[in-house]
Design a protein around this motif. Sequence first.
Motif, PDB file in Angstrom:
ATOM      1  N   VAL A   1     -16.261  48.917  25.376  1.00  0.00           N
ATOM      2  CA  VAL A   1     -15.041  49.516  24.825  1.00  0.00           C
ATOM      3  C   VAL A   1     -15.354  50.844  24.151  1.00  0.00           C
ATOM      4  CG1 VAL A   1     -13.186  49.230  23.140  1.00  0.00           C
ATOM      5  CG2 VAL A   1     -13.909  47.287  24.535  1.00  0.00           C
ATOM      6  N   ASN A   2     -16.463  50.865  23.411  1.00  0.00           N
ATOM      7  CA  ASN A   2     -16.841  52.115  22.742  1.00  0.00           C
ATOM      8  C   ASN A   2     -17.148  53.223  23.741  1.00  0.00           C
ATOM      9  OD1 ASN A   2     -16.532  51.045  20.176  1.00  0.00           O
ATOM     10  ND2 ASN A   2     -18.687  50.493  19.963  1.00  0.00           N
ATOM     11  N   LEU A   3     -17.784  52.871  24.867  1.00  0.00           N
ATOM     12  CA  LEU A   3     -18.059  53.867  25.901  1.00  0.00           C
ATOM     13  C   LEU A   3     -16.774  54.445  26.475  1.00  0.00           C
ATOM     14  CD1 LEU A   3     -20.992  52.159  27.867  1.00  0.00           C
ATOM     15  CD2 LEU A   3     -21.121  54.264  26.526  1.00  0.00           C
ATOM     16  N   ALA A   4     -15.715  53.630  26.444  1.00  0.00           N
ATOM     17  CA  ALA A   4     -14.433  54.096  26.980  1.00  0.00           C
ATOM     18  C   ALA A   4     -13.673  54.975  25.980  1.00  0.00           C
ATOM     19  CB  ALA A   4     -13.573  52.897  27.379  1.00  0.00           C
ATOM     20  N   ILE A   5     -13.722  54.624  24.695  1.00  0.00           N
ATOM     21  CA  ILE A   5     -12.885  55.348  23.729  1.00  0.00           C
ATOM     22  C   ILE A   5     -13.621  56.458  22.992  1.00  0.00           C
ATOM     23  CG2 ILE A   5     -11.419  53.323  23.394  1.00  0.00           C
ATOM     24  CD1 ILE A   5     -12.772  52.858  20.706  1.00  0.00           C
ATOM     25  N   GLU A   6     -14.935  56.344  22.870  1.00  0.00           N
ATOM     26  CA  GLU A   6     -15.661  57.338  22.069  1.00  0.00           C
ATOM     27  C   GLU A   6     -15.612  58.738  22.674  1.00  0.00           C
ATOM     28  OE1 GLU A   6     -19.748  57.585  19.399  1.00  0.00           O
ATOM     29  OE2 GLU A   6     -19.664  56.228  21.116  1.00  0.00           O
TER      30      GLU A   6
ATOM     31  N   LEU B   1     -14.336  58.027  18.236  1.00  0.00           N
ATOM     32  CA  LEU B   1     -14.307  56.832  17.391  1.00  0.00           C
ATOM     33  C   LEU B   1     -14.928  55.650  18.123  1.00  0.00           C
ATOM     34  CD1 LEU B   1     -10.645  57.084  16.024  1.00  0.00           C
ATOM     35  CD2 LEU B   1     -12.739  57.829  14.892  1.00  0.00           C
ATOM     36  N   THR B   2     -15.392  54.673  17.347  1.00  0.00           N
ATOM     37  CA  THR B   2     -15.821  53.388  17.880  1.00  0.00           C
ATOM     38  C   THR B   2     -15.039  52.296  17.165  1.00  0.00           C
ATOM     39  OG1 THR B   2     -17.578  53.119  16.235  1.00  0.00           O
ATOM     40  CG2 THR B   2     -18.154  54.252  18.287  1.00  0.00           C
ATOM     41  N   LEU B   3     -15.064  51.095  17.729  1.00  0.00           N
ATOM     42  CA  LEU B   3     -14.363  49.978  17.083  1.00  0.00           C
ATOM     43  C   LEU B   3     -14.902  49.736  15.683  1.00  0.00           C
ATOM     44  CD1 LEU B   3     -14.106  47.422  20.031  1.00  0.00           C
ATOM     45  CD2 LEU B   3     -12.277  48.830  19.075  1.00  0.00           C
ATOM     46  N   GLN B   4     -16.229  49.863  15.522  1.00  0.00           N
ATOM     47  CA  GLN B   4     -16.829  49.645  14.206  1.00  0.00           C
ATOM     48  C   GLN B   4     -16.351  50.682  13.200  1.00  0.00           C
ATOM     49  OE1 GLN B   4     -18.285  49.518  17.236  1.00  0.00           O
ATOM     50  NE2 GLN B   4     -20.405  48.817  17.078  1.00  0.00           N
TER      51      GLN B   4
END
Length: 416
Positions: free
Chosen positions: A285-290, A295-298
């Motif tokens: 997910v982080n690879l998709a949104i960052e 941003l990351t989920l964390q």
Amino acid sequence: MSALQVQSAAGLLLLAALAWALGGFRRGVAIRVILAGIGLQLALAAVLLNVPPVRATFFLLGDAVDALATATRAGTSLVFGYLGGGPLPFAENRPGASFILFFQALPLVLVVGALSAVLYHWGVLPWVVRGMAGVLKRVFGLGGATGFSVAANVFVGMVEAPLMIRAWLARLTRSEMFVVMTAGLATISGNTLVVYALIISPVVPDAAGQLMTASLIAAPASILAALLMLPPADGEIATEGGEGIPEKLYDSSMDALVQGTQDGLNLLLGIMASLIVFVSIVALVNLAIEPLTGLTLQKIAGWVLWPVAWAMGIPVGEAATVASSLGVKMIINEFVSYLELAASGGAGLSDRSRLILTYALCGFTNLGSVGIMVGGMTAMCPERRTDIVKLGLPSLISGTIACCMTGAVVGVLTAP
């Protein structure tokens, strides 16, 4: 009392108010429950942290952890060789490079699982849990089944404790079910306590004693948070009959040892699988949104939890670091948060903030654990499947608040 301790005291009240607000400001919350919940947390922490004989007893837990680690290393070295901690056949190019989590740290779960089963068979754990259940019933007015499950959660996991009251699960009120689920997420089991203590011992003095104290304080904290969010409905009567503990789970000490080892193996494989899957999914997910947002989920969870970190009594300059660690715990799990704390050496945090964070991380409040708990409890009690599923995510929120309450309590009693 310092300004930061006052901040923690105010934050403890704010966290209780947050639980009530998230529950929709429901009526029916007894003042006795609020006073008992906050008072028992502070009293337990004061005794466990400041009474020398009690502190000395808890220091022995650190020696016990070292002994368990040494004994486990003898077994892992025999089975896995240098992968399990045996002598290296080559030169280590940097300190810690030879440490392999699965082969050297996680096998402790097997040993502790076997020992826990034997202690249960010998009557040691039932005796301790009976006493705790009696206290919770008198202080909070909980039914015997609910009080027993909460007390058991101090020593066993989020599925094992409800399993011990399986005969009463279907009869629990919705509020009692929520207490059981919140306590399951806000505490940790003895198996994982030993592993976490081993991981953070280089940066947290008396790690085993601190984690055991955190799990004990989390019992009243979880009851308070759950009852503030979902108090008993008018006319509901607490479910009785849970005081009885199954006296015979094993035929003999050897049977307990064998079954405990098997249960530990299941838990070990579950931890391994959860770490791989959830770390991978979060990374995906982080690879998709960052790349799109930076941003990351964390990071997102860390921003949301910044006020919570401040409410525990963390200085403004350190709150972002603590909030980030809490975000990692909620999105991935507390295992990874403790690993990061140990790897960083607590950089950027004072000793007091590091201690508060250690307490706040001590619980199974993460998305993966919610799935494990909901799956296990619905299998035990399919007739309450709808209630259990609906209470899953709310119990993650209430459990997180309970864990942060334990952090705030330690903040009140610890001077900068």
